[in-house]
Design an enzyme around this catalytic site. Structure first.
Site, mmCIF file in Angstrom:
data_model
loop_
_atom_site.group_PDB
_atom_site.id
_atom_site.type_symbol
_atom_site.label_atom_id
_atom_site.label_comp_id
_atom_site.label_asym_id
_atom_site.label_seq_id
_atom_site.Cartn_x
_atom_site.Cartn_y
_atom_site.Cartn_z
ATOM 1 N N HIS A 148 0.809 -1.224 0.000
ATOM 2 C CA HIS A 148 0.000 0.000 0.000
ATOM 3 C C HIS A 148 0.843 1.274 0.000
ATOM 4 C CE1 HIS A 148 -3.561 -2.491 1.825
ATOM 5 N NE2 HIS A 148 -3.365 -2.725 0.549
ATOM 6 N N ASN A 186 -3.393 -12.560 15.659
ATOM 7 C CA ASN A 186 -4.193 -11.339 15.701
ATOM 8 C C ASN A 186 -4.958 -11.271 17.015
ATOM 9 O OD1 ASN A 186 -4.735 -9.011 13.951
ATOM 10 N ND2 ASN A 186 -6.873 -9.588 14.134
HETATM 11 P P1 NAD Z 1 -6.750 -3.249 10.422
HETATM 12 O O1 NAD Z 1 -6.732 -1.983 11.196
HETATM 13 O O2 NAD Z 1 -7.893 -3.561 9.550
HETATM 14 O O3 NAD Z 1 -6.625 -4.474 11.440
HETATM 15 C C1 NAD Z 1 -5.694 -4.484 12.470
HETATM 16 C C2 NAD Z 1 -5.912 -5.740 13.296
HETATM 17 O O4 NAD Z 1 -4.853 -5.814 14.239
HETATM 18 C C3 NAD Z 1 -7.222 -5.753 14.082
HETATM 19 O O5 NAD Z 1 -7.926 -6.942 13.769
HETATM 20 C C4 NAD Z 1 -6.768 -5.766 15.541
HETATM 21 O O6 NAD Z 1 -7.524 -6.637 16.330
HETATM 22 C C5 NAD Z 1 -5.362 -6.289 15.463
HETATM 23 N N1 NAD Z 1 -4.446 -5.799 16.494
HETATM 24 C C6 NAD Z 1 -4.450 -4.602 17.130
HETATM 25 N N2 NAD Z 1 -3.401 -4.508 17.954
HETATM 26 C C7 NAD Z 1 -2.704 -5.670 17.826
HETATM 27 C C8 NAD Z 1 -1.508 -6.165 18.410
HETATM 28 N N3 NAD Z 1 -0.805 -5.446 19.296
HETATM 29 N N4 NAD Z 1 -1.081 -7.398 18.053
HETATM 30 C C9 NAD Z 1 -1.787 -8.139 17.158
HETATM 31 N N5 NAD Z 1 -2.921 -7.723 16.578
HETATM 32 C C10 NAD Z 1 -3.373 -6.496 16.904
HETATM 33 O O7 NAD Z 1 -5.377 -3.294 9.681
HETATM 34 P P2 NAD Z 1 -5.038 -3.943 8.307
HETATM 35 O O8 NAD Z 1 -5.563 -5.321 8.228
HETATM 36 O O9 NAD Z 1 -3.604 -3.687 8.104
HETATM 37 O O10 NAD Z 1 -5.905 -3.012 7.337
HETATM 38 C C11 NAD Z 1 -5.456 -2.747 6.184
HETATM 39 C C12 NAD Z 1 -5.315 -1.243 5.860
HETATM 40 O O11 NAD Z 1 -5.031 -0.332 6.929
HETATM 41 C C13 NAD Z 1 -4.157 -1.129 4.997
HETATM 42 O O12 NAD Z 1 -4.589 -0.489 3.862
HETATM 43 C C14 NAD Z 1 -3.102 -0.272 5.682
HETATM 44 O O13 NAD Z 1 -2.419 0.454 4.696
HETATM 45 C C15 NAD Z 1 -3.927 0.567 6.542
HETATM 46 N N6 NAD Z 1 -3.283 1.067 7.775
HETATM 47 C C16 NAD Z 1 -1.933 1.119 7.958
HETATM 48 C C17 NAD Z 1 -1.358 1.566 9.164
HETATM 49 C C18 NAD Z 1 0.151 1.591 9.345
HETATM 50 O O14 NAD Z 1 0.888 1.755 8.378
HETATM 51 N N7 NAD Z 1 0.660 1.396 10.565
HETATM 52 C C19 NAD Z 1 -2.206 1.976 10.191
HETATM 53 C C20 NAD Z 1 -3.603 1.928 9.980
HETATM 54 C C21 NAD Z 1 -4.110 1.459 8.781
#
Ligand code: NAD
Ligand code: ZN
Length: 244
Positions: free
Chosen positions: A118, A216
């Site tokens: 992404h 997760n």
């Molecule tokens: P998502 O937000 O949809 O899901 C995150 C998951 O991580 C949730 O199911 C949650 O329960 C779990 N989670 C939270 N804390 C955790 C931990 N400490 N250990 C393990 N699991 C944990 O994220 P996704 O699936 O990556 O969604 C995809 C989209 O979100 C992508 O397009 C991405 O680019 C974008 N995104 C990126 C960032 C980043 O770069 N850090 C942040 C937010 C969203």
């Protein structure tokens, strides 16, 4: 409980691929989208992650970058989850790291073969002249004007990320598919596995015969298909994997 199963699966695998989502960066202070405390509760995804909305109202998107994304990124450092994956690669145990994250923390942690599906929020492009800038270099500008204008031509700037409605970078996606189809162990970490086409990679790996481990904090739609599900934080689960 599943420690022995994880160990057995990893020991019998020669080609391990990891796939990460926002959950792995949550412990670095970067909010996830979905799940508890997700960004979507405060910001409308239809506005801050949508290509069409960006072209209608780039200032709204840039305010989100200035007030939420940039402060979180500026203060973030890789956590034990990121460093464990970098260490697995150094030890020759991890072939590729596919990520949906746009924060660049995997490279900061020392991972080299990173496939950013992404893009990366820290890279900024001018949509008019094609010039490239770092987000840090635009800090002053973000405070002075919204949206910040290109320092060279005054054109419209956009972080180098894939918004809804935009295609994924083709070569990176093809390489991610190739890695998923040829690995014998696929480790999905901290992703809600809800966004396509990225979320289809674990299923692709499984169908091609790989073992599937999902780490997760909350349930995912692919849990039923996994060989092992660790309902744990990314850092503690990956620490465990390293020890084994
Ligand atoms: P998502 O937000 O949809 O899901 C995150 C998951 O991580 C949730 O199911 C949650 O329960 C779990 N989670 C939270 N804390 C955790 C931990 N400490 N250990 C393990 N699991 C944990 O994220 P996704 O699936 O990556 O969604 C995809 C989209 O979100 C992508 O397009 C991405 O680019 C974008 N995104 C990126 C960032 C980043 O770069 N850090 C942040 C937010 C969203
Ligand atoms: Zn320009």
């Amino acid at each position: 409980m599943s420690g022995k199963k994880v160990k057995a699966l990893l020991e019998s695998s020669s080609h391990v691929v990891a796939f990460t989502g926002a959950g792995i960066s949550a412990e670095s202070g970067i909010p996830t989208y979905r799940g508890a405390d997700g960004l979507w509760d405060k910001y409308d995804p239809n506005k801050v992650a949508d290509a069409e909305y960006f072209s209608l109202d780039p200032a709204y998107y840039w305010q989100f970058v200035r007030d939420v994304r940039y402060p979180a990124l500026r203060d973030a450092a890789p956590n034990r989850g990121h460093t464990a994956l970098a260490e697995l690669e150094r030890r020759g145990r991890l072939r590729a790291l596919i990520t949906q994250n746009v924060d660049g923390l995997h490279r900061d942690a020392g991972s080299e073969n990173v496939l950013e599906l992404h893009g990366n929020t820290r890279r900024i492009r001018c949509l008019d002249c094609g010039g490239g800038y770092s987000l840090e270099a635009l800090e002053e500008r973000m405070r002075g004007e919204m949206p910040p204008a290109c320092p060279d031509c005054g054109g419209l700037l956009k972080p180098d990320v894939v918004l809804f409605g935009e295609p994924l970078p083709e070569e990176t996606l093809q390489e991610a598919i190739r890695q998923s189809r040829s690995c014998d162990c696929f480790l999905a970490i901290g992703s809600s596995l809800a966004v396509q086409p990225a979320a289809s990679l674990p299923a692709m790996a499984k169908q091609a015969g790989a073992g599937l481990i999902i780490v997760n904090k909350e349930e995912t739609p692919l849990d039923a298909m996994a060989d092992i599900v660790l309902r744990d934080s990314a850092s503690s689960a990956l620490d465990g994997v390293l020890e084994r």
